[in-house]
Scaffold this active site. Structure first.
Site, mmCIF file in Angstrom:
data_model
loop_
_atom_site.group_PDB
_atom_site.id
_atom_site.type_symbol
_atom_site.label_atom_id
_atom_site.label_comp_id
_atom_site.label_asym_id
_atom_site.label_seq_id
_atom_site.Cartn_x
_atom_site.Cartn_y
_atom_site.Cartn_z
ATOM 1 C CE LYS A 153 -6.801 -2.457 4.854
ATOM 2 N NZ LYS A 153 -6.939 -3.788 4.253
ATOM 3 C CD1 TRP B 109 -1.929 -2.275 1.994
ATOM 4 C CD2 TRP B 109 -2.712 -1.626 0.012
ATOM 5 N NE1 TRP B 109 -2.802 -3.247 1.552
ATOM 6 C CE2 TRP B 109 -3.292 -2.872 0.343
ATOM 7 C CE3 TRP B 109 -3.060 -1.024 -1.201
ATOM 8 C CZ2 TRP B 109 -4.193 -3.525 -0.498
ATOM 9 C CZ3 TRP B 109 -3.956 -1.673 -2.046
ATOM 10 C CH2 TRP B 109 -4.508 -2.903 -1.689
ATOM 11 C CG ASP C 4 -2.649 3.824 4.871
ATOM 12 O OD1 ASP C 4 -3.592 3.634 5.666
ATOM 13 O OD2 ASP C 4 -2.447 3.121 3.860
#
Length: 360
Positions: free
Chosen positions: A195, A101, A171
Site C-alpha cells: 500500500k 482487516w 497492523d
C-alpha cells in the site's frame, strides 16, 4: 506514454523516481551484469541490499536496538495467523475492531485461542474510532490488537489504546511510514508493503526481541515462526528479493525528502486539500467522523449510486483511476499514499469541482 493518477488502495502508487531508478538497473544492477531479480540471495550484492534496507528503515523509524526487523513473504493474511501462533501463550487475546482487516485478523486468531472484542465501531459501519481510554482488557490476554489505519473505511488511530500493560500489536499496512511513530510503545508492528512501501507480496514485521522465543504454538510451521526469520536475518530461505530491493529504494526516497516528519507534513497538506473541498461541497460528502479521518484513504459519496458510477467513469477517462469505493461503503475512495503527489490531489479536486458544476 502518460502516467495516470493512481488512487488505488493497493497495490498502489510508487514514487516515480524510484520506478525510474529500478528501470535503469533492471538489466544491470550497479555493474554486476544482472538484474536483482536474477541475483542469488546468498550473494554479497544482495546481502548489501538487505542490510542497507534494514539500516535505512531503522533510521527512519528510530527503531530501538531490542527490536528485530523481519522481511516476510506474504501479506496481511499471513500475519493474521503468525501473530497468534507466536504470541498466544495463554490462548487469549483482545482485539479492537475498527474495520474489515481487524475483523478478519480476529476471525483468524479464533482458530488458535479465545478472542475478546473489547471495542468496536461496527455499529456505525466503522465510520469512527471507538474510545479506547478505559478498555475491558482481559487480565490473561496475551496481547491487544489494532489496525492503525482502516483502508476501506478511512479512519485512523490518532491516539493509541490504553492496553493496561498488555502487549500492543498493530497492523500498519496502509499508513506505514506515513508519519512518525514511537516503536517502543508496541510489541509488534507489522505491515504489508503493497500500500505505501513497495510491490505486493511481502510484509515487514518489527518485533520486540523478548517476544521472539521458541514458545510458539506447537503446530506452528517453521516459516510462520518469527524466530526463524530473526535467527537468520530474514535469510533462512530465499526471501522476496525484489520486494526488499524496491522497499529499500522507497526508504531512501523518504530519507531524501526529509524523513517521516517531512512526510507527515506532506500527507497532512494533501489530505487537507481533499477534506476541505468535501466539507464545502454540495454534491460530495465524506463518510467518516472528522476527528478520526485518515490521511491515507478518503472515502466519499454523492448519495446517488448512479451519480457515483458516472463520476468514477468520467474520472477514469480524465486520468484519475481506481476511485471506486469498496462495496461495503460504496461511492468513491481516494487513497493518497506517500507517493501520490500533491499535484494529483489538486487536480482531482479541480475535476470534482467541474463535475459538481455540471451536475448541480
Amino acid at each position: 506514454m502518460s502516467r495516470v493518477y493512481n488512487f488505488s488502495a493497493g497495490p498502489a502508487v510508487l514514487p516515480e523516481e524510484v520506478l525510474r531508478e529500478a528501470a535503469d538497473e533492471m538489466l544491470d544492477y550497479k555493474g554486476c551484469g544482472m538484474s536483482v531479480m536474477e541475483m542469488s540471495h546468498r550473494s554479497s550484492d544482495f546481502e548489501s541490499i538487505l542490510h542497507e534496507a534494514e539500516a535505512d528503515l531503522r533510521d527512519l523509524m528510530n527503531i530501538p536496538d531490542n527490536y528485530k526487523v523481519l522481511f516476510i513473504q506474504g501479506g496481511g493474511h499471513v500475519q493474521f495467523a503468525m501473530v497468534p501462533m507466536n504470541l498466544m501463550k495463554n490462548k487469549k487475546a483482545d482485539y479492537i475492531i475498527t474495520g474489515n482487516w481487524a475483523k478478519k485478523a480476529a476471525q483468524e486468531a479464533k482458530l488458535y485461542g479465545e478472542v475478546n472484542i473489547i471495542a468496536s465501531s461496527e455499529d456505525k459501519n466503522y465510520t469512527y474510532i471507538p474510545d479506547c481510554s478505559d478498555l475491558p482488557v482481559d487480565e490473561d490476554a496475551d496481547y491487544v490488537y489494532i489496525c492503525m489505519n482502516n483502508t476501506i473505511y478511512g479512519t485512523e488511530f490518532n491516539e493509541l489504546p490504553n492496553t493496561k500493560g498488555k502487549i500492543l500489536v498493530a497492523d500498519v499496512s496502509s499508513d506505514f511510514l506515513s508519519r512518525p511513530i514511537d516503536v517502543s510503545k508496541f510489541g509488534i508492528i507489522w505491515g504489508g508493503v503493497q500500500k505505501n512501501v513497495g510491490p505486493a507480496g511481502m510484509a515487514i514485521a518489527i518485533v520486540r526481541e523478548d517476544l521472539i522465543t521458541e514458545d510458539y504454538l506447537p503446530f506452528t510451521p517453521t516459516m510462520l515462526r518469527y524466530k526463524t526469520y530473526a535467527d537468520k536475518d530474514s535469510l533462512y530461505n530465499t526471501p522476496p528479493c525484489y520486494n526488499i530491493y524496491m522497499c529499500g529504494k522507497v526508504f531512501k526516497w523518504i530519507k531524501k525528502i526529509g524523513g517521516l516528519e517531512a512526510m507527515h507534513k506532506r500527507n497532512a497538506e494533501k489530505a487537507k486539500i481533499l477534506y476541505d473541498f468535501l466539507d464545502s461541497s454540495k454534491l460530495f460528502k465524506g463518510t467518516v467522523e472528522k476527528k478520526d479521518r485518515s490521511l491515507m484513504n478518503v472515502p466519499f459519496v454523492t448519495g446517488d449510486k448512479d451519480m457515483d458510477a458516472r463520476f468514477v467513469a468520467e474520472a477514469k477517462t480524465a486520468g484519475f483511476v481506481n476511485l471506486k469505493g469498496h462495496r461495503t461503503v460504496g461511492g468513491m475512495r481516494a487513497s493518497i499514499y506517500n507517493a501520490m503527489p500533491k499535484e494529483g490531489v489538486e487536480k482531482l479536486v479541480a475535476f470534482m469541482k467541474e463535475f459538481e458544476e455540471k451536475n448541480a
